[in-house]
Design a protein around this motif. Structure first.
Motif, PDB file in Angstrom:
ATOM      1  N   HIS A  81     -57.230 -39.477 -36.749  1.00  0.00           N
ATOM      2  CA  HIS A  81     -58.327 -39.326 -35.789  1.00  0.00           C
ATOM      3  C   HIS A  81     -58.199 -40.457 -34.767  1.00  0.00           C
ATOM      4  O   HIS A  81     -58.628 -41.563 -34.983  1.00  0.00           O
ATOM      5  CB  HIS A  81     -59.695 -39.378 -36.485  1.00  0.00           C
ATOM      6  CG  HIS A  81     -60.018 -40.687 -37.130  1.00  0.00           C
ATOM      7  ND1 HIS A  81     -59.298 -41.192 -38.195  1.00  0.00           N
ATOM      8  CD2 HIS A  81     -60.966 -41.626 -36.831  1.00  0.00           C
ATOM      9  CE1 HIS A  81     -59.785 -42.378 -38.532  1.00  0.00           C
ATOM     10  NE2 HIS A  81     -60.791 -42.670 -37.740  1.00  0.00           N
ATOM     11  N   TYR A 119     -51.707 -33.800 -36.961  1.00  0.00           N
ATOM     12  CA  TYR A 119     -53.024 -33.215 -36.763  1.00  0.00           C
ATOM     13  C   TYR A 119     -53.969 -34.339 -36.352  1.00  0.00           C
ATOM     14  O   TYR A 119     -54.411 -35.127 -37.190  1.00  0.00           O
ATOM     15  CB  TYR A 119     -53.541 -32.552 -38.044  1.00  0.00           C
ATOM     16  CG  TYR A 119     -52.800 -31.309 -38.452  1.00  0.00           C
ATOM     17  CD1 TYR A 119     -53.271 -30.043 -38.091  1.00  0.00           C
ATOM     18  CD2 TYR A 119     -51.631 -31.384 -39.210  1.00  0.00           C
ATOM     19  CE1 TYR A 119     -52.582 -28.887 -38.472  1.00  0.00           C
ATOM     20  CE2 TYR A 119     -50.944 -30.243 -39.590  1.00  0.00           C
ATOM     21  CZ  TYR A 119     -51.435 -29.000 -39.212  1.00  0.00           C
ATOM     22  OH  TYR A 119     -50.744 -27.865 -39.599  1.00  0.00           O
ATOM     23  N   ASN A 120     -54.260 -34.448 -35.050  1.00  0.00           N
ATOM     24  CA  ASN A 120     -55.247 -35.414 -34.580  1.00  0.00           C
ATOM     25  C   ASN A 120     -56.580 -34.681 -34.507  1.00  0.00           C
ATOM     26  O   ASN A 120     -56.804 -33.850 -33.617  1.00  0.00           O
ATOM     27  CB  ASN A 120     -54.854 -35.970 -33.216  1.00  0.00           C
ATOM     28  CG  ASN A 120     -55.868 -36.988 -32.694  1.00  0.00           C
ATOM     29  OD1 ASN A 120     -56.749 -37.432 -33.427  1.00  0.00           O
ATOM     30  ND2 ASN A 120     -55.750 -37.339 -31.428  1.00  0.00           N
ATOM     31  N   LEU A 121     -57.472 -34.969 -35.433  1.00  0.00           N
ATOM     32  CA  LEU A 121     -58.693 -34.185 -35.574  1.00  0.00           C
ATOM     33  C   LEU A 121     -59.810 -34.603 -34.628  1.00  0.00           C
ATOM     34  O   LEU A 121     -60.826 -33.916 -34.535  1.00  0.00           O
ATOM     35  CB  LEU A 121     -59.198 -34.271 -37.025  1.00  0.00           C
ATOM     36  CG  LEU A 121     -58.200 -33.817 -38.096  1.00  0.00           C
ATOM     37  CD1 LEU A 121     -58.847 -33.842 -39.475  1.00  0.00           C
ATOM     38  CD2 LEU A 121     -57.647 -32.431 -37.795  1.00  0.00           C
ATOM     39  N   TYR A 122     -59.628 -35.726 -33.930  1.00  0.00           N
ATOM     40  CA  TYR A 122     -60.718 -36.198 -33.072  1.00  0.00           C
ATOM     41  C   TYR A 122     -60.500 -35.789 -31.616  1.00  0.00           C
ATOM     42  O   TYR A 122     -59.376 -35.772 -31.109  1.00  0.00           O
ATOM     43  CB  TYR A 122     -60.867 -37.717 -33.133  1.00  0.00           C
ATOM     44  CG  TYR A 122     -62.035 -38.206 -32.315  1.00  0.00           C
ATOM     45  CD1 TYR A 122     -63.327 -38.190 -32.837  1.00  0.00           C
ATOM     46  CD2 TYR A 122     -61.866 -38.631 -30.996  1.00  0.00           C
ATOM     47  CE1 TYR A 122     -64.415 -38.603 -32.081  1.00  0.00           C
ATOM     48  CE2 TYR A 122     -62.952 -39.038 -30.221  1.00  0.00           C
ATOM     49  CZ  TYR A 122     -64.217 -39.021 -30.771  1.00  0.00           C
ATOM     50  OH  TYR A 122     -65.289 -39.417 -30.018  1.00  0.00           O
ATOM     51  N   ASN A 123     -61.606 -35.469 -30.944  1.00  0.00           N
ATOM     52  CA  ASN A 123     -61.628 -35.295 -29.500  1.00  0.00           C
ATOM     53  C   ASN A 123     -63.055 -35.578 -29.043  1.00  0.00           C
ATOM     54  O   ASN A 123     -64.013 -35.205 -29.737  1.00  0.00           O
ATOM     55  CB  ASN A 123     -61.214 -33.875 -29.098  1.00  0.00           C
ATOM     56  CG  ASN A 123     -60.949 -33.759 -27.610  1.00  0.00           C
ATOM     57  OD1 ASN A 123     -61.874 -33.785 -26.785  1.00  0.00           O
ATOM     58  ND2 ASN A 123     -59.676 -33.641 -27.252  1.00  0.00           N
ATOM     59  N   ILE A 175     -63.783 -28.996 -28.710  1.00  0.00           N
ATOM     60  CA  ILE A 175     -62.364 -29.139 -29.061  1.00  0.00           C
ATOM     61  C   ILE A 175     -62.222 -29.769 -30.441  1.00  0.00           C
ATOM     62  O   ILE A 175     -61.328 -29.399 -31.213  1.00  0.00           O
ATOM     63  CB  ILE A 175     -61.639 -29.995 -27.993  1.00  0.00           C
ATOM     64  CG1 ILE A 175     -61.685 -29.293 -26.639  1.00  0.00           C
ATOM     65  CG2 ILE A 175     -60.188 -30.266 -28.414  1.00  0.00           C
ATOM     66  CD1 ILE A 175     -61.071 -30.098 -25.509  1.00  0.00           C
ATOM     67  N   ARG A 176     -63.126 -30.703 -30.765  1.00  0.00           N
ATOM     68  CA  ARG A 176     -63.074 -31.330 -32.091  1.00  0.00           C
ATOM     69  C   ARG A 176     -63.293 -30.296 -33.198  1.00  0.00           C
ATOM     70  O   ARG A 176     -62.597 -30.282 -34.206  1.00  0.00           O
ATOM     71  CB  ARG A 176     -64.131 -32.429 -32.190  1.00  0.00           C
ATOM     72  CG  ARG A 176     -63.891 -33.408 -33.342  1.00  0.00           C
ATOM     73  CD  ARG A 176     -65.041 -34.387 -33.499  1.00  0.00           C
ATOM     74  NE  ARG A 176     -65.503 -34.916 -32.222  1.00  0.00           N
ATOM     75  CZ  ARG A 176     -66.618 -35.631 -32.072  1.00  0.00           C
ATOM     76  NH1 ARG A 176     -67.376 -35.877 -33.135  1.00  0.00           N
ATOM     77  NH2 ARG A 176     -66.968 -36.079 -30.895  1.00  0.00           N
ATOM     78  N   ASN A 204     -60.141 -28.219 -33.435  1.00  0.00           N
ATOM     79  CA  ASN A 204     -59.086 -28.960 -34.141  1.00  0.00           C
ATOM     80  C   ASN A 204     -59.309 -28.928 -35.650  1.00  0.00           C
ATOM     81  O   ASN A 204     -58.370 -28.735 -36.428  1.00  0.00           O
ATOM     82  CB  ASN A 204     -59.052 -30.419 -33.669  1.00  0.00           C
ATOM     83  CG  ASN A 204     -58.491 -30.574 -32.272  1.00  0.00           C
ATOM     84  OD1 ASN A 204     -57.886 -29.661 -31.733  1.00  0.00           O
ATOM     85  ND2 ASN A 204     -58.704 -31.736 -31.680  1.00  0.00           N
ATOM     86  N   PHE A 259     -57.038 -27.140 -38.604  1.00  0.00           N
ATOM     87  CA  PHE A 259     -56.550 -27.919 -39.739  1.00  0.00           C
ATOM     88  C   PHE A 259     -56.969 -27.281 -41.060  1.00  0.00           C
ATOM     89  O   PHE A 259     -56.149 -27.138 -41.981  1.00  0.00           O
ATOM     90  CB  PHE A 259     -57.064 -29.354 -39.665  1.00  0.00           C
ATOM     91  CG  PHE A 259     -56.882 -30.106 -40.945  1.00  0.00           C
ATOM     92  CD1 PHE A 259     -55.618 -30.524 -41.347  1.00  0.00           C
ATOM     93  CD2 PHE A 259     -57.959 -30.368 -41.777  1.00  0.00           C
ATOM     94  CE1 PHE A 259     -55.428 -31.187 -42.554  1.00  0.00           C
ATOM     95  CE2 PHE A 259     -57.792 -31.039 -42.980  1.00  0.00           C
ATOM     96  CZ  PHE A 259     -56.516 -31.448 -43.362  1.00  0.00           C
TER      97      PHE A 259
END
Length: 353
Positions: free
Chosen positions: A9, A37-41, A46-47, A50, A54
């Protein structure tokens, strides 16, 4: 070669030590054969997307090699969910499945429960229950700790075999070539020594003790970091202590390199400060300046062999700052070899995954 699945994240614009570590891991794996997998936005829509992508892929993870940050767990399972029995149960099933069907590595930068106690944060019992799950010796999990003392503490407390752990301390980036237009410190008298503290500046983090110490001394103290807006009022009538604000990591390092000594002021009587290895240690080293530090166990374990920090009890700092050359003259200069031991790229090459 099987791709590593890296779950993180990354919060752009956040510059505290924990996020600096996450960003270093992210950059490291971005240049390798990894599925990220970047789960933060910052955009909540968008978060959620994401996270949904995942979770969909999660059910198909099998015989994979996976690395996840402990802090990322709070993106998948927000604290409001983990505070409930059903939320904690769902997390247990998630973590159990992830570790049972895959080769799982958990990166542990902080211990939420112990950290909350010593940093005067809200202490919540669900942190203990969460740690009971992630450090369950019966699960097939390997751990990447941010300090040797933290690893020692957890392995003993949860009876985990040492073969299931490794230590990757907090590093720093290499300082880029200095820019000619950096004039932030140019207006301050060159004959006065310049000390600097770089880090989170929230009230209650020992900053007021530094102010009391320096306000009657003939040296500058510069404060750099987030959470320092309260200092504008606090320092209104003090001329030698200056809050410069928050900067990106490279500019903060450039400013630091123009100072004479760094300040590493954590309360050595607190358990957690002795357990962790602060990111600012490596930051100061990369900037090339010697440091006066309180006697923190993990910091001394890592740095003492280089003879570049002066470790002393805080109640003796006034005498040191009044006569710094007398105390610092026996310290070694921080050369390129020493700096190299604390660069993120070199540290992460020791990661065994």
């Amino acid at each position: 070669m099987t791709k590593l699945i890296y779950i993180c994240h990354i919060i752009n614009g956040e510059n505290d030590g924990g996020m600096a570590r996450n960003r270093a891991f992210y950059n490291y794996f971005s240049n390798r054969n990894s599925e990220i997998y970047n789960l933060y936005n910052k955009n909540i829509g968008i978060r959620i997307l994401n996270l949904a992508i995942f979770i969909f892929h999660f059910f198909y993870f099998k015989d994979k090699k996976i690395l996840i940050h402990l802090g990322t767990i709070f993106t998948i399972f927000p604290k409001a969910i983990l505070r409930t029995k059903i939320g904690l149960y769902c997390f247990y099933q998630f973590f159990k499945r992830l570790s049972k069907k895959n080769i799982l590595y958990l990166e542990v930068n902080d211990l939420p429960y112990e950290q909350a106690i010593d940093l005067n944060l809200k202490v919540e019992n669900f942190y203990l229950k969460l740690q009971d799950v992630i450090f369950d010796k019966n699960l097939s999990v390997s751990y990447v700790f941010a300090s040797h003392e933290m690893a020692k503490y957890i392995l003993k407390k949860y009876s985990i075999n040492s073969s299931k752990s490794q230590v990757i301390i907090n590093g720093a980036p290499k300082m880029e070539k200095r820019r000619d237009n950096n004039k932030i410190l140019k207006s301050y008298q060159s004959f006065d020594l310049k000390y600097i503290y770089v880090g989170t500046l929230n009230e209650g983090r020992g900053i007021d003790e530094l102010i009391i110490l320096f306000q009657n001394l003939n040296s500058y103290l510069f404060l750099v970091g987030v959470g320092g807006e309260w200092l504008n009022e606090r320092l209104k009538n003090i001329n030698n202590i200056i809050y410069l604000g928050s900067f990106d990591e490279q500019q903060a390092m450039e400013i630091t390199s123009e100072c004479d000594f760094g300040i590493m002021h954590y309360d050595s009587s607190k358990f957690y400060y002795n357990l962790c290895y602060p990111t600012k240690n490596s930051f100061y080293i990369s900037a090339g300046i010697n440091v006066v530090s309180t006697k923190l166990v993990e910091s001394q374990n890592v740095i003492s062999k280089y003879n570049i920090f002066l470790f002393e009890d805080f109640n003796k700092w006034k005498k040191i700052i009044d006569n710094p050359l007398q105390y610092f003259e026996d310290l070694d200069e921080i050369n390129e070899y020493i700096k190299g031991q604390f660069y993120w790229n070199n540290i992460l090459e020791n990661l065994k995954i």
